[in-house]
Design a protein around this motif. Structure first.
Motif, PDB file in Angstrom:
ATOM      1  N   TYR A 181      19.241   2.165  19.880  1.00 29.88           N
ATOM      2  CA  TYR A 181      18.733   1.197  18.900  1.00 29.88           C
ATOM      3  C   TYR A 181      19.899   0.691  18.084  1.00 29.88           C
ATOM      4  O   TYR A 181      20.520   1.443  17.328  1.00 29.88           O
ATOM      5  CB  TYR A 181      17.681   1.852  18.002  1.00 29.88           C
ATOM      6  N   ASP A 240      23.236   2.256  14.548  1.00 31.99           N
ATOM      7  CA  ASP A 240      23.512   2.472  15.973  1.00 31.99           C
ATOM      8  C   ASP A 240      23.063   3.883  16.297  1.00 31.99           C
ATOM      9  O   ASP A 240      23.726   4.848  15.957  1.00 31.99           O
ATOM     10  CB  ASP A 240      25.015   2.280  16.253  1.00 31.99           C
ATOM     11  N   SER A 243      17.284  -6.194  15.302  1.00 29.08           N
ATOM     12  CA  SER A 243      17.945  -5.908  16.579  1.00 29.08           C
ATOM     13  C   SER A 243      17.784  -7.162  17.451  1.00 29.08           C
ATOM     14  O   SER A 243      17.241  -8.165  16.998  1.00 29.08           O
ATOM     15  CB  SER A 243      17.360  -4.644  17.216  1.00 29.08           C
ATOM     16  N   SER A 290      20.753 -10.571  14.258  1.00 34.72           N
ATOM     17  CA  SER A 290      20.797  -9.487  15.231  1.00 34.72           C
ATOM     18  C   SER A 290      22.240  -9.254  15.669  1.00 34.72           C
ATOM     19  O   SER A 290      23.093 -10.126  15.493  1.00 34.72           O
ATOM     20  CB  SER A 290      19.941  -9.859  16.435  1.00 34.72           C
ATOM     21  N   ALA A 313      20.968  -2.226  15.428  1.00 37.21           N
ATOM     22  CA  ALA A 313      20.379  -3.240  14.539  1.00 37.21           C
ATOM     23  C   ALA A 313      21.246  -3.423  13.310  1.00 37.21           C
ATOM     24  O   ALA A 313      21.929  -2.494  12.858  1.00 37.21           O
ATOM     25  CB  ALA A 313      18.978  -2.810  14.120  1.00 37.21           C
TER      26      ALA A 313
END
Ligand code: CA
Length: 655
Positions: A106, A91, A130, A34, A108
């Protein structure tokens, strides 16, 4: 509603993803972490078979678990060799007003790796990690003449450590229950159960599925991004040694019509399998992974309204589906300042299309929108209620929806679906897509779990897929267990999708006259707490006209101002099946809700650091269980102590 999608996909130039081993022929291990480095997926190719493990810090959350799938003539579960892989940072910031949080970033790390079998078929596996969520899916490219693939088995597994306990609800066998309408995700949960316990019906468990991995934390399994090009999947029966796997619908679902196995066009994807991982329950309740991974399936020109609704059928049942009673409920919605009223089953014969036009005109004058109930059938079960045969074919559906648009109806509730086959998911999608053409919001009942649908379909509002409030009218046991069930939903069912529970029943006795029928065991304050506890952009509340004069006015005043759209959701405390304390923010106002299912009164301390002001309205239960309200100033400690009765609740509203 607006979708503001700010999407930026950046190349991973900072080395956020660590690859162990080389990419040569003997490359065996890949790792992806992550963005904060704490959650790790370790992939291993061992003797041609692919596995993954999950670690949170140093704690093993999932043991070596299989990956791969098998289709008609294509085996992508063994004899695999590693081809290539690539990584990138995702992103993305998006806005979605219908879920637990309105603006979501979000972030990840993504790993895409491809594998080839001896026949040169390719399996491409994508992992996204994530900080508290893992998602993976497969992509099958077109090879040679193979342009479609029927998936016979997805072997993706979830291998839990010894001692893990489960919080699961069983999938029902096909064509059972009332008028053969199951499965419809309306089964009891069994909590803190050992892993080797078979499910009630022997055909696996519905998503989402919650696991307590002992001291290490929690895992919520689900899936998202399921549209008309795939079936709804489920979790298998427990396999030996703490293993579960992905399973497909039963052949008998949908009255046996349509295949149990999904078929995809190539190149094609399987849906995302999601694994939310937390050391505590906080990431489980707050996850947005069901929405992070999906995209709107169509754009819309309609500015849909979501909000509060009254609903005569819940307490007054079929006898209330008549012109006079529906006028009373339109008046009730108007007096509460609610956006809509829902007219439930049999209106086609008990009111009729012609009189419905008069009701629609009356509602319009009162500034209340109408939503109408429909049977999804068809021929997949025996549910007799009308209107029937209006939603199951494109021809009938479009004609009916054009009529609704003409008379000013704003929403539909469609009930009694046939299960989880691709055939049925396609019907859900076609109803949503046509409804969007005619400016209608959609609620599903007697239905499957929505899988990312709030973001995928702009006019999708909510789904039942729970033992909802109708059971409080039908059975006393539902009332006896009401508090217990309520404390489960924020951690499980409602964590991944809107839930049309139909909460807030202020009658003590669940009949029209409030003098007979099943008896409510929870308090009035508990009832209003569920308006915040349960999340659904349209809430069909169980308030009835007599409540306006029979219950303390502070309850009605609260129900007049409670919102249904939230900008933020924060778990404060709780344990599924025992109690839950959570905070939701609407614009700059916080609503903190608490419910207690334990047998004894419980003192909870609620931190209030997130509040800007220091004035609160606090709704609690008195010792005699009657509802109380106080205006309270927060002291220096920035916290408040609340006493929760068994089957009681509290709501704190910050000024
Ligand atoms: Ca139902």
């Amino acid at each position: 509603m607006n979708f503001i999608n700010i999407i930026s996909i950046k190349k991973n130039i900072f080395g956020l993803i660590l690859l162990l081993g080389s990419l040569s022929a003997d490359a065996q291990n890949f790792q992806i972490s992550s963005p904060d480095g704490n959650l790790k997926v370790k992939l291993t190719l061992d003797n041609g078979k692919l596995f993954y493990r999950v670690l949170l810090g140093e704690r093993e959350m999932l043991k070596q678990s299989p990956l791969g799938l098998r289709g008609n003539g294509v085996d992508l579960t063994s004899a695999l060799i590693s081809k290539e892989n690539r990584t990138q940072l995702i992103d993305e910031t998006y806005r979605e007003t219908k879920i637990k949080k309105s603006t979501i970033r979000y972030l990840a790390n993504e790993l895409v790796c491809s594998f080839e079998n001896a026949k040169k078929n390719i399996l491409e596996v994508t992992f996204r990690v994530s900080n508290n969520d893992i998602a993976f899916r497969y992509r099958i490219p077109q090879t040679g003449e193979l342009a479609n693939l029927t998936i016979e088995d997805e072997i993706s597994g979830f291998h839990f450590p010894v001692g893990t306990t489960t919080f699961l609800t069983p999938q029902a066998t096909p064509m059972i229950g009332w008028m053969k309408t199951k499965p419809s995700y309306e089964e009891e949960y069994v909590v803190d159960a050992p892993m080797d316990q078979p499910s009630k019906y022997g055909v696996g468990y519905t998503f989402p599925a919650l696991f307590h991995v002992g001291e290490s934390g929690w895992i919520l399994l689900s899936e998202t991004g399921v549209n008309g090009e795939y079936c709804g999947s489920k979790l298998s029966e427990p396999l030996p040694d703490g293993n579960y796997k992905i399973a497909f619908p039963e052949a008998g679902e949908n009255n046996g019509i349509g295949s149990a196995n999904p078929t995809i066009a190539l190149p094609g994807y399987t849906p995302w399998r999601t694994i939310t991982v937390g050391a505590s329950l906080k990431p489980i309740v707050e996850t947005t992974i069901a929405f992070d991974l999906v995209k709107p399936q169509y754009q819309t020109a309609t500015d849909y309204t979501f909000g509060r609704s009254t609903w005569s059928w819940l307490l007054w049942q079929d006898e209330s589906i008549n012109f006079a009673d529906q006028k009373r409920f339109i008046d009730l919605s108007a007096s509460l300042g609610y956006e809509s009223v829902l007219i439930d089953n049999w209106w086609d014969t008990k009111i009729g299309h012609e009189k419905m036009e008069q009701l629609a005109a009356y509602a319009k004058k009162k500034n209340v929108a109408l939503a109408l109930w429909y049977n999804s059938n068809g021929f997949w079960n025996n549910a007799p209620q009308g209107p029937k045969n209006k939603m199951n074919t494109g021809v009938a559906r479009k004609a009916e929806m054009a009529w609704m648009q003409k008379i000013g109806v704003k929403g539909i509730k469609v009930d009694f679906f046939g299960g989880d086959k691709q055939e049925t998911i396609k019907l859900y999608e076609e109803i949503l897509s046509d409804a969007n053409t005619y400016g209608l919001t959609v609620i599903f009942h007697g239905c499957t779990l929505p899988r990312g649908w709030e973001r995928m379909y702009p006019n999708f509002a909510s789904s039942e897929a729970v033992l909802a409030s109708e059971n409080l009218i039908f059975t006393q046991i539902a009332n006896d267990n009401e508090a217990f069930n309520a404390t489960l939903h924020p951690f499980i069912r409602n964590a991944v999708g809107a839930m049309d529970f139909g909460p807030v029943l202020l009658n003590e006795k669940h009949n029209r006259e409030n003098n007979g029928g099943k008896i409510r065991k929870t308090t009035e304050t508990f009832q209003i707490a569920t308006a915040v506890l349960f999340q659904s952009p349209i809430q069909n509340f169980g308030i009835t006209p007599n409540n306006l004069t029979e219950v303390p006015v502070h309850l009605i005043n609260f129900m007049k101002k409670v919102p249904t759209l939230w900008d933020e959701t924060v778990l404060i405390d709780g344990y599924p099946g025992r109690y839950c304390v959570l905070a939701r923010r609407h614009k700059d106002q916080w609503f903190i809700t608490a419910v207690n299912a334990e047998k004894k009164a419980k003192i909870i301390t609620i931190p209030l650091q997130m509040l800007r002001g220091n004035e609160l309205t606090v709704y609690t239960d008195r010792d005699d269980r009657s509802p109380n309200v106080d205006n309270v100033k927060i002291g220096q400690s920035k916290q408040i102590k609340i006493r929760l009765l068994p089957g009681g609740g509290a709501v704190i509203v910050a000024k």
